[in-house]
Design a protein around this motif. Structure first.
Motif, PDB file in Angstrom:
ATOM      1  N   ALA A   1       0.763  -1.022  -0.024  1.00 42.11           N
ATOM      2  CA  ALA A   1       0.009  -0.043   0.016  1.00 42.11           C
ATOM      3  C   ALA A   1       0.830   1.025   0.034  1.00 42.11           C
ATOM      4  O   ALA A   1       1.199   1.826   1.182  1.00 42.11           O
ATOM      5  N   GLY A   2       1.172   1.663  -1.344  1.00 39.96           N
ATOM      6  CA  GLY A   2       2.158   2.718  -1.380  1.00 39.96           C
ATOM      7  C   GLY A   2       1.423   4.129  -1.336  1.00 39.96           C
ATOM      8  O   GLY A   2       0.179   4.194  -1.257  1.00 39.96           O
ATOM      9  N   ASN A   3       2.207   5.176  -1.455  1.00 44.10           N
ATOM     10  CA  ASN A   3       1.358   6.712  -1.516  1.00 44.10           C
ATOM     11  C   ASN A   3       0.626   6.715  -2.749  1.00 44.10           C
ATOM     12  O   ASN A   3      -0.358   7.591  -2.794  1.00 44.10           O
ATOM     13  N   SER A   4       0.889   6.125  -3.891  1.00 42.59           N
ATOM     14  CA  SER A   4       0.468   6.367  -5.052  1.00 42.59           C
ATOM     15  C   SER A   4      -0.719   5.368  -5.640  1.00 42.59           C
ATOM     16  O   SER A   4      -1.761   5.641  -6.106  1.00 42.59           O
ATOM     17  N   ARG A   5      -0.177   4.086  -5.211  1.00 42.32           N
ATOM     18  CA  ARG A   5      -0.959   2.935  -5.809  1.00 42.32           C
ATOM     19  C   ARG A   5      -0.942   1.880  -4.640  1.00 42.32           C
ATOM     20  O   ARG A   5      -0.011   1.618  -3.869  1.00 42.32           O
ATOM     21  N   LEU A   6      -1.996   1.002  -4.935  1.00 39.33           N
ATOM     22  CA  LEU A   6      -1.970  -0.267  -4.266  1.00 39.33           C
ATOM     23  C   LEU A   6      -1.294  -1.374  -5.333  1.00 39.33           C
ATOM     24  O   LEU A   6      -1.863  -1.696  -6.049  1.00 39.33           O
ATOM     25  N   LYS A   7      -0.201  -1.968  -4.913  1.00 33.93           N
ATOM     26  CA  LYS A   7       0.148  -3.002  -5.708  1.00 33.93           C
ATOM     27  C   LYS A   7      -0.128  -4.203  -5.026  1.00 33.93           C
ATOM     28  O   LYS A   7      -0.102  -4.378  -3.816  1.00 33.93           O
ATOM     29  N   TRP A   8      -0.487  -5.403  -5.707  1.00 34.38           N
ATOM     30  CA  TRP A   8      -0.751  -6.561  -5.173  1.00 34.38           C
ATOM     31  C   TRP A   8      -0.500  -7.902  -5.808  1.00 34.38           C
ATOM     32  O   TRP A   8      -0.102  -7.647  -6.887  1.00 34.38           O
ATOM     33  N   GLY A   9      -0.427  -8.965  -5.300  1.00 40.87           N
ATOM     34  CA  GLY A   9      -0.232 -10.296  -5.753  1.00 40.87           C
ATOM     35  C   GLY A   9      -0.868 -11.340  -5.187  1.00 40.87           C
ATOM     36  O   GLY A   9      -1.358 -11.413  -3.924  1.00 40.87           O
ATOM     37  N   LEU A  10      -1.071 -12.369  -5.844  1.00 41.03           N
ATOM     38  CA  LEU A  10      -1.614 -13.701  -5.143  1.00 41.03           C
ATOM     39  C   LEU A  10      -0.643 -14.698  -5.274  1.00 41.03           C
ATOM     40  O   LEU A  10      -0.275 -15.087  -6.252  1.00 41.03           O
ATOM     41  N   ARG A  11      -0.318 -15.032  -4.040  1.00 46.42           N
ATOM     42  CA  ARG A  11       0.743 -16.003  -4.019  1.00 46.42           C
ATOM     43  C   ARG A  11       0.300 -17.461  -3.508  1.00 46.42           C
ATOM     44  O   ARG A  11      -0.349 -17.457  -2.638  1.00 46.42           O
TER      45      ARG A  11
ATOM     46  N   HIS B   1       1.545 -21.558  -2.977  1.00 45.62           N
ATOM     47  CA  HIS B   1       2.725 -22.334  -3.066  1.00 45.62           C
ATOM     48  C   HIS B   1       4.132 -21.866  -3.927  1.00 45.62           C
ATOM     49  O   HIS B   1       4.493 -22.585  -4.559  1.00 45.62           O
ATOM     50  N   GLY B   2       4.658 -20.615  -3.439  1.00 44.35           N
ATOM     51  CA  GLY B   2       5.784 -20.170  -3.840  1.00 44.35           C
ATOM     52  C   GLY B   2       5.706 -19.604  -5.417  1.00 44.35           C
ATOM     53  O   GLY B   2       6.826 -19.180  -5.745  1.00 44.35           O
ATOM     54  N   HIS B   3       4.419 -19.462  -5.800  1.00 41.12           N
ATOM     55  CA  HIS B   3       4.401 -18.827  -7.359  1.00 41.12           C
ATOM     56  C   HIS B   3       3.484 -17.726  -7.180  1.00 41.12           C
ATOM     57  O   HIS B   3       2.558 -17.817  -6.517  1.00 41.12           O
ATOM     58  N   TRP B   4       3.685 -16.945  -7.997  1.00 42.37           N
ATOM     59  CA  TRP B   4       2.474 -15.553  -8.270  1.00 42.37           C
ATOM     60  C   TRP B   4       1.396 -16.162  -9.118  1.00 42.37           C
ATOM     61  O   TRP B   4       1.799 -16.502 -10.371  1.00 42.37           O
ATOM     62  N   LEU B   5       0.449 -16.293  -8.889  1.00 45.47           N
ATOM     63  CA  LEU B   5      -0.846 -16.526  -9.586  1.00 45.47           C
ATOM     64  C   LEU B   5      -1.081 -15.289 -10.347  1.00 45.47           C
ATOM     65  O   LEU B   5      -1.704 -15.475 -11.530  1.00 45.47           O
ATOM     66  N   ALA B   6      -1.420 -14.204  -9.547  1.00 48.26           N
ATOM     67  CA  ALA B   6      -1.657 -13.226 -10.406  1.00 48.26           C
ATOM     68  C   ALA B   6      -0.993 -12.032  -9.724  1.00 48.26           C
ATOM     69  O   ALA B   6      -0.514 -12.062  -8.535  1.00 48.26           O
ATOM     70  N   TYR B   7      -0.718 -10.778 -10.211  1.00 45.20           N
ATOM     71  CA  TYR B   7      -0.466  -9.573  -9.591  1.00 45.20           C
ATOM     72  C   TYR B   7      -0.706  -8.207 -10.346  1.00 45.20           C
ATOM     73  O   TYR B   7      -1.034  -8.346 -11.510  1.00 45.20           O
ATOM     74  N   GLY B   8      -0.669  -7.033  -9.880  1.00 46.63           N
ATOM     75  CA  GLY B   8      -0.972  -5.979 -10.415  1.00 46.63           C
ATOM     76  C   GLY B   8      -0.857  -4.584  -9.639  1.00 46.63           C
ATOM     77  O   GLY B   8      -0.377  -4.681  -8.471  1.00 46.63           O
ATOM     78  N   ALA B   9      -1.420  -3.416 -10.097  1.00 41.45           N
ATOM     79  CA  ALA B   9      -1.216  -2.329  -9.075  1.00 41.45           C
ATOM     80  C   ALA B   9      -2.483  -1.350  -9.771  1.00 41.45           C
ATOM     81  O   ALA B   9      -2.859  -1.372 -10.945  1.00 41.45           O
ATOM     82  N   TRP B  10      -3.113  -0.795  -8.609  1.00 37.18           N
ATOM     83  CA  TRP B  10      -4.223  -0.080  -8.882  1.00 37.18           C
ATOM     84  C   TRP B  10      -4.047   1.409  -8.301  1.00 37.18           C
ATOM     85  O   TRP B  10      -3.569   1.402  -7.115  1.00 37.18           O
ATOM     86  N   PRO B  11      -4.452   2.240  -9.112  1.00 38.09           N
ATOM     87  CA  PRO B  11      -4.459   3.709  -8.186  1.00 38.09           C
ATOM     88  C   PRO B  11      -5.310   3.709  -7.120  1.00 38.09           C
ATOM     89  O   PRO B  11      -6.147   2.974  -7.191  1.00 38.09           O
ATOM     90  N   TRP B  12      -5.275   4.406  -6.177  1.00 37.38           N
ATOM     91  CA  TRP B  12      -6.119   4.252  -4.928  1.00 37.38           C
ATOM     92  C   TRP B  12      -7.487   4.566  -5.603  1.00 37.38           C
ATOM     93  O   TRP B  12      -8.307   3.866  -4.695  1.00 37.38           O
ATOM     94  N   ALA B  13      -7.910   5.363  -6.367  1.00 39.21           N
ATOM     95  CA  ALA B  13      -9.264   5.999  -6.624  1.00 39.21           C
ATOM     96  C   ALA B  13      -9.998   4.404  -7.056  1.00 39.21           C
ATOM     97  O   ALA B  13     -11.298   4.294  -6.982  1.00 39.21           O
ATOM     98  N   GLU B  14      -9.325   3.593  -7.862  1.00 37.13           N
ATOM     99  CA  GLU B  14      -9.790   2.651  -8.174  1.00 37.13           C
ATOM    100  C   GLU B  14      -9.653   0.947  -7.317  1.00 37.13           C
ATOM    101  O   GLU B  14     -10.147   0.255  -7.344  1.00 37.13           O
ATOM    102  N   ALA B  15      -8.923   1.418  -6.217  1.00 34.90           N
ATOM    103  CA  ALA B  15      -8.239   0.126  -5.388  1.00 34.90           C
ATOM    104  C   ALA B  15      -9.541  -0.674  -4.671  1.00 34.90           C
ATOM    105  O   ALA B  15      -9.510  -1.949  -4.813  1.00 34.90           O
ATOM    106  N   ALA B  16     -10.457   0.036  -3.970  1.00 36.63           N
ATOM    107  CA  ALA B  16     -11.169  -0.588  -3.051  1.00 36.63           C
ATOM    108  C   ALA B  16     -12.332  -1.505  -4.074  1.00 36.63           C
ATOM    109  O   ALA B  16     -12.533  -2.794  -3.974  1.00 36.63           O
ATOM    110  N   GLY B  17     -12.712  -0.908  -5.338  1.00 36.26           N
ATOM    111  CA  GLY B  17     -13.698  -1.630  -6.099  1.00 36.26           C
ATOM    112  C   GLY B  17     -13.075  -2.963  -7.071  1.00 36.26           C
ATOM    113  O   GLY B  17     -13.414  -3.964  -7.072  1.00 36.26           O
ATOM    114  N   ALA B  18     -11.514  -2.672  -7.328  1.00 30.56           N
ATOM    115  CA  ALA B  18     -10.778  -3.606  -7.773  1.00 30.56           C
ATOM    116  C   ALA B  18     -10.626  -4.867  -6.855  1.00 30.56           C
ATOM    117  O   ALA B  18     -10.750  -5.946  -7.187  1.00 30.56           O
TER     118      ALA B  18
END
Ligand SMILES: Nc1ncnc2c1ncn2[C@@H]1O[C@H](COP(=O)(O)OP(=O)(O)O)[C@@H](O)[C@H]1O
Ligand SMILES: CC(C)(COP(=O)(O)O)[C@@H](O)C(=O)NCCC(=O)O
Length: 542
Positions: free
Chosen positions: A295-305, A307-324
């Protein structure tokens, strides 16, 4: 049931409320005599509307198609766009001893039971109750989600007490709820049945309330307790109860005859009365993926981890973060824990926390410490280091196992020196400067003539835009070059953050490596090497 006349149907008249009182009366049948219903197309809050009618008789109901200031516990907003929800309040008086405060303590639980039983009578399966006042739905293809809420407000009267019982139920899911919700229509579609009409739902709940409240007034909550516990979402499960300054884990034994929650902690049975406490399961099965958040100052970066692998990841600007995030939780109902680092403010974090609470996903925030996960922190006050910097340093050490420079080029740019010690990484110190975009904004806003954007890096700029882009990028690159001198020649420079790509080409003579996911990687490493039984304990300590 007494009927209020419908509004006159002139072209300028407000739209007729969705509840038709004649139809409601027919649905209520014999119970109609116990209620006096007023249907509104909108109001601020049905509880407030009833509170403004102190002389109203017991059994008065205000139902509104939309509320502009619907409230939940602790003043939280209850989302009720027109048509999607059924929101109403009932005034009920308890005379004599039945109105004593100690007798009323289980009232919101009794109301929850009445709602659950009413929905079951309409063929809706999987309704569960969460202490003290939530109605949840457990469907086969979705996680336990909130179907409705209850807000009971009581006041003492000369002859007993008056309770305003507010109930909100999702008939359809609100378009952008901001948290995972369940809706009656979805439950019916999943079961292959037609969703009940709002009159049928309201009549069923009111009829059941009349019976349950009679029992409650006569025999107290004790008479309703077995039925409540049979529908309790967390009966005999490990739960976590949090207040503003407290947190308790234990096995939930259910509730006692006054409606207090009983938690077996190992040191005995604790009794909790309804108050500012939130309940959620403490169980982390560790089978589903983990949600990792930066949770940074500009964006929320996220990943789904997983068993040691990333299933998915991305970044959302804060205005979109809750809905996303709400959409992500719907797509991945199996997520079992979340770990994050936060430097963003409370306004950004609160909606995320609410979403994860509602989905019963325990969330831990990384707390920087003096030593953890193979890295020693030389900051004078280790806990004041930005949690994102700490995660990046742990990620960098786990990845390199040698001295390196860790650069996070985000809203601010941080340039941190990670030395190699005796089998451990040592964060020796680092600098913070405005990030590239912030530098540009500062020039644009703080001068009369300088543009805030445009231009590109040019060795000898001859355009204002290029001069600014080159100046700000060179400031970033210069800071990195100076700090690199603190490390042995040839030490890698790891570049993370939203502006890493812009900086990499300017560091041609340094061994710069793009490492965009450094913070998320560090968090994933922390999550995967923490003791499984208590996901949070290894994060906050020592
Ligand atoms: N799609 C984008 N949205 C927002 N910022 C972006 C984007 N792509 C690059 N950036 C740059 O990345 C910076 C934010 O980087 P990030 O690492 O997400 O920062 P923070 O951790 O401070 O939120 C912004 O200041 C901007 O210059
Ligand atoms: C320096 C930061 C603002 C960087 O945040 P970001 O640009 O990643 O959003 C953040 O790490 C922070 O708030 N740090 C606390 C102060 C410190 O690290 O000393």
């Amino acid at each position: 049931m007494s009927l209020r006349p419908p509004p006159s149907l002139s072209p300028d008249a407000p739209a007729a409320p969705l509840i038709d009182l004649t139809r409601l009366k027919a649905c209520l049948g014999p119970a109609a005599g116990r209620f006096d219903v007023d249907a509104l197309d909108h109001c601020d809050s049905t509880n407030l509307e009833l509170a403004r009618r102190p002389q109203a008789p017991s059994g008065t109901v205000v139902v509104a198609d939309a509320q502009s200031a619907g409230r939940g516990r602790r003043g939280r907003t209850w989302v009720s766009p027109p048509g999607a929800g059924l929101t109403f309040s009932l005034l009920w008086r308890f005379n004599g001893p039945a109105g004593r405060p100690e007798r009323l303590s289980g009232l919101s639980l009794a109301v929850g039971l009445a709602v659950a039983q009413a929905l079951e009578s309409l063929g809706i399966a999987g309704v569960r109750l969460k202490w003290p006042n939530d109605i949840l739905l457990q469907s086969t293809d979705a996680p336990l989600a909130k179907l409705g809420g209850i807000l009971v407000e009581t006041s003492l009267e000369r002859s007993g007490a008056a309770a305003i019982i507010g109930i909100g139920l999702n008939l359809e899911a609100p378009p952008d709820p901001g948290q995972p919700v369940a809706a009656l229509a979805d439950a019916c579609r999943a079961a292959g049945t037609a969703p009940p009409d709002r009159h049928t739902v309201l009549a069923a709940v009111l009829s059941e309330l009349a019976q349950v409240l009679d029992t409650f007034a006569r025999d107290g909550f004790a008479a309703l307790r077995p039925a409540w516990e049979a529908r309790h979402a967390y009966q005999q499960q490990r739960v976590c109860l949090t207040g503003e300054h407290s947190r308790q884990e234990g096995c939930c034994l259910g509730v006692d005859d006054s409606g207090a929650l009983l938690i077996e902690t190992g040191a005995g049975t604790e009794r909790h009365l309804v108050g500012d406490l939130s309940l959620r399961p403490a169980v982390a099965s560790r089978n589903g993926p983990r949600l990792i958040l930066d949770a940074g100052n500009s964006r929320l970066k996220w990943g789904l981890r997983d068993h040691g692998h990333w299933l998915a990841y991305g970044a959302w600007p804060w205005a979109e973060a809750a809905g996303a995030l709400a959409a992500l939780l719907r797509q991945h109902p199996g997520i079992d824990t979340a770990l994050g680092c936060r430097v963003a403010g409370d306004a950004q974090i609160a909606p995320l926390q609410a979403l994860l609470d509602a989905a019963a996903i325990p969330l831990c925030w990384l707390q920087p410490s003096a030593q953890a996960h193979g890295v020693r922190n030389s900051y004078q006050h280790p806990e004041r280091l930005g949690a994102d910097r700490w995660a990046a340093l742990i990620g960098a050490w786990h990845r390199e196992q040698r001295a390196c420079l860790v650069v996070c080029a985000g809203t601010a740019t941080t340039v941190d020196v990670l030395q190699a010690g005796d089998g451990e990484g040592i964060f020796a110190g680092g600098m913070i400067l405005p990030g590239y975009a912030l530098m540009r904004r500062a020039l644009g806003q703080g001068t009369a003539q300088l543009p805030g954007e445009g231009g590109q890096f040019t060795p000898l700029p001859r355009l204002t835009e290029d001069a600014i882009a080159t100046g700000c990028l060179s400031a970033q690159a210069g800071a990195i070059e100076r700090m690199a001198r603190q490390l042995p020649a040839g030490s890698p420079v790891l570049l993370a953050g939203g502006d890493a790509d812009r900086l990499a080409p300017l560091l041609g003579h340094l061994p710069a490596v793009l490492a965009h996911g450094l913070v998320l990687d560090g968090l994933a490493h922390i999550a995967e090497t923490s003791p499984p039984a208590r996901p949070d304990s290894a994060l906050a300590l020592p």
